[in-house]
Motif scaffolding. Sequence first.
Motif, PDB file in Angstrom:
ATOM      1  N   SER A 163       0.787  -1.250   0.000  1.00 40.54           N
ATOM      2  CA  SER A 163       0.000   0.000   0.000  1.00 40.54           C
ATOM      3  C   SER A 163       0.812   1.288   0.000  1.00 40.54           C
ATOM      4  O   SER A 163       0.284   2.344   0.301  1.00 40.54           O
ATOM      5  CB  SER A 163      -0.969   0.051   1.200  1.00 40.54           C
ATOM      6  N   ASN A 221       7.193   8.476  -1.561  1.00 38.01           N
ATOM      7  CA  ASN A 221       5.904   8.705  -2.243  1.00 38.01           C
ATOM      8  C   ASN A 221       4.939   9.538  -1.388  1.00 38.01           C
ATOM      9  O   ASN A 221       5.202   9.805  -0.228  1.00 38.01           O
ATOM     10  CB  ASN A 221       5.271   7.359  -2.596  1.00 38.01           C
ATOM     11  N   ASP A 240       2.078  14.586  -1.844  1.00 35.24           N
ATOM     12  CA  ASP A 240       0.902  15.473  -1.769  1.00 35.24           C
ATOM     13  C   ASP A 240       0.253  15.442  -0.383  1.00 35.24           C
ATOM     14  O   ASP A 240      -0.668  16.208  -0.114  1.00 35.24           O
ATOM     15  CB  ASP A 240      -0.120  15.046  -2.829  1.00 35.24           C
ATOM     16  N   SER A 273       4.760  12.147  -6.044  1.00 33.88           N
ATOM     17  CA  SER A 273       3.397  11.756  -5.713  1.00 33.88           C
ATOM     18  C   SER A 273       2.910  10.915  -6.880  1.00 33.88           C
ATOM     19  O   SER A 273       2.690  11.423  -7.978  1.00 33.88           O
ATOM     20  CB  SER A 273       2.498  12.983  -5.551  1.00 33.88           C
ATOM     21  N   ALA A 274       2.795   9.626  -6.634  1.00 35.81           N
ATOM     22  CA  ALA A 274       2.341   8.736  -7.713  1.00 35.81           C
ATOM     23  C   ALA A 274       0.894   9.052  -8.063  1.00 35.81           C
ATOM     24  O   ALA A 274       0.429   8.711  -9.146  1.00 35.81           O
ATOM     25  CB  ALA A 274       2.492   7.282  -7.289  1.00 35.81           C
ATOM     26  N   ALA A 275       0.202   9.710  -7.138  1.00 39.43           N
ATOM     27  CA  ALA A 275      -1.200  10.042  -7.416  1.00 39.43           C
ATOM     28  C   ALA A 275      -1.300  11.266  -8.323  1.00 39.43           C
ATOM     29  O   ALA A 275      -2.015  11.236  -9.325  1.00 39.43           O
ATOM     30  CB  ALA A 275      -1.952  10.278  -6.111  1.00 39.43           C
TER      31      ALA A 275
HETATM   32  N1  LIG Z   1      -2.473  10.649  -1.671  1.00 42.72           N
HETATM   33  C1  LIG Z   1      -1.778   9.722  -2.327  1.00 42.72           C
HETATM   34  N2  LIG Z   1      -2.240   8.480  -2.380  1.00 42.72           N
HETATM   35  C2  LIG Z   1      -1.517   7.573  -3.061  1.00 42.72           C
HETATM   36  C3  LIG Z   1      -0.333   7.911  -3.723  1.00 42.72           C
HETATM   37  N3  LIG Z   1       0.160   6.799  -4.308  1.00 42.72           N
HETATM   38  C4  LIG Z   1      -0.701   5.813  -4.020  1.00 42.72           C
HETATM   39  N4  LIG Z   1      -1.709   6.258  -3.286  1.00 42.72           N
HETATM   40  C5  LIG Z   1      -2.838   5.496  -2.755  1.00 42.72           C
HETATM   41  O1  LIG Z   1      -2.326   4.523  -1.866  1.00 42.72           O
HETATM   42  C6  LIG Z   1      -3.080   3.328  -1.928  1.00 42.72           C
HETATM   43  C7  LIG Z   1      -2.168   2.161  -2.210  1.00 42.72           C
HETATM   44  O2  LIG Z   1      -1.606   2.295  -3.498  1.00 42.72           O
HETATM   45  P1  LIG Z   1      -1.169   1.059  -4.361  1.00 42.72           P
HETATM   46  O3  LIG Z   1      -0.571   1.578  -5.615  1.00 42.72           O
HETATM   47  O4  LIG Z   1      -2.272   0.087  -4.496  1.00 42.72           O
HETATM   48  O5  LIG Z   1      -0.081   0.439  -3.380  1.00 42.72           O
HETATM   49  P2  LIG Z   1       0.821  -0.862  -3.595  1.00 42.72           P
HETATM   50  O6  LIG Z   1       2.151  -0.542  -3.044  1.00 42.72           O
HETATM   51  O7  LIG Z   1       0.742  -1.311  -4.994  1.00 42.72           O
HETATM   52  O8  LIG Z   1       0.119  -1.897  -2.625  1.00 42.72           O
HETATM   53  P3  LIG Z   1       0.184  -3.519  -2.708  1.00 42.72           P
HETATM   54  O9  LIG Z   1      -0.101  -3.914  -4.115  1.00 42.72           O
HETATM   55  O10 LIG Z   1      -0.865  -3.949  -1.747  1.00 42.72           O
HETATM   56  O11 LIG Z   1       1.551  -3.919  -2.253  1.00 42.72           O
HETATM   57  C8  LIG Z   1      -4.113   3.539  -3.020  1.00 42.72           C
HETATM   58  O12 LIG Z   1      -5.319   3.890  -2.425  1.00 42.72           O
HETATM   59  C9  LIG Z   1      -3.542   4.705  -3.828  1.00 42.72           C
HETATM   60  O13 LIG Z   1      -4.553   5.466  -4.423  1.00 42.72           O
HETATM   61  C10 LIG Z   1       0.120   9.266  -3.632  1.00 42.72           C
HETATM   62  O14 LIG Z   1       1.147   9.673  -4.174  1.00 42.72           O
HETATM   63  N5  LIG Z   1      -0.656  10.119  -2.924  1.00 42.72           N
END
Ligand SMILES: Nc1nc2c(ncn2[C@@H]2O[C@H](COP(=O)(O)OP(=O)(O)OP(=O)(O)O)[C@@H](O)[C@H]2O)c(=O)[nH]1
Length: 344
Positions: A170, A281, A284, A314-316
């Motif tokens: 996550s 990451n 934001d 920020s990957a978002a």
């Molecule tokens: N605000 C914010 N939320 C983010 C950002 N990057 C990811 N998220 C949120 O964080 C949560 C987890 O992101 P994922 O990309 O699923 O994380 P992951 O590392 O792939 O997680 P796993 O596959 O479970 O290992 C999601 O709800 C995303 O929308 C970011 O830069 N800013």
Amino acid sequence: MFVIPTIMTAEELLRKAFRRASKVQIRDPDYRFRMQKLNKAKVDSFASVIDTALERYVRAFPSFDNLPPFYIALIDLLEPIDDIKRMLGRLEGARKQVLSIQAKTVRQINRTAKPAYMDLKRNEAFGRISSMIKELDEDLKHLNVVREKLKQLPSIPTSHPTIVVAGYPSVGKSQLVKMMSTADPKVASYPFTTQELTVGYFEENRTRYQIVDTPGLLDRPFEKRNNVEKQAILALTLLSNTCIFMVDPTGHCGYTIEPQLELMESIADSVPEMDLILVINKSDMELPEGVDKDSIRRAAEKLGDRIVRTVEVSAASGEGLEELREVVMKTLIMHEEKPWENFG
Ligand SMILES: Nc1nc2c(ncn2[C@@H]2O[C@H](COP(=O)(O)OP(=O)(O)OP(=O)(O)O)[C@@H](O)[C@H]2O)c(=O)[nH]1
Ligand SMILES: [Mg+2]
């Protein structure tokens, strides 16, 4: 990745061969010639069913010596390649013996004028070939199991500069792969994790870069892995020389920053072939009290030149991703080891 036909058991194969032989018909007014032609044709058709099947099986398996090291490592984990080679060798040996029994029997039938002797020789050939095939039964069954295992192998190109993404659950790994890819990411199965690997691509100067998300693989300390998992992780180093290690300092992932940085150290120590790019990451979002980015950077500096760069993103929202893309390309190109150049 590897498409191999279903492999028949000895019984199925023999049943097919006998059925084919029993259908052979010959017209010839002369009884002796008819019997001669009939017996030869039956032996030929019986042997040919077996020859064709065995040859097809052996050919369908990849030629292990020419495979990219990444696939060799993965296959070897699923089933020792030496064992597979031995089984295929026995199939090939049996096939050649079938051909030689066939040739010898046809000669014997040609040389006799006695239909009873022709029958005898034909039945002898059927009997010898049948017992040889029965002896192969275990190999045939086992190869069918190997076939199923090979089907699970991921189809990941080995000829693009490749980076893998690691980090706690996550933290935003999948989001990053999605945001950095220009084309739709592909999903590939990986036999050692319950989840599938996501593979994204972006292009720059006519080079296609590949980003591999590794859910369930690089999200726990390496030391706590069993051997197969360790090997599966090491196989990734045959695809790539650099790993993006992503942390989420905001705590929204459900973990504080400390265990995340410990995991980074553990990966750096256990996978010496991989350099790391530290990606912080969720820029934001607010940081919780007591956490600051400088202390994260300092923790990274402890790892010396194993961390080639630290980038905040920020990957978002996409913030920082242009810089990260540049860093990724430079790091992959500058690295001494370029696994993707070894195999096309
Ligand atoms: N605000 C914010 N939320 C983010 C950002 N990057 C990811 N998220 C949120 O964080 C949560 C987890 O992101 P994922 O990309 O699923 O994380 P992951 O590392 O792939 O997680 P796993 O596959 O479970 O290992 C999601 O709800 C995303 O929308 C970011 O830069 N800013
Ligand atoms: Mg994910």
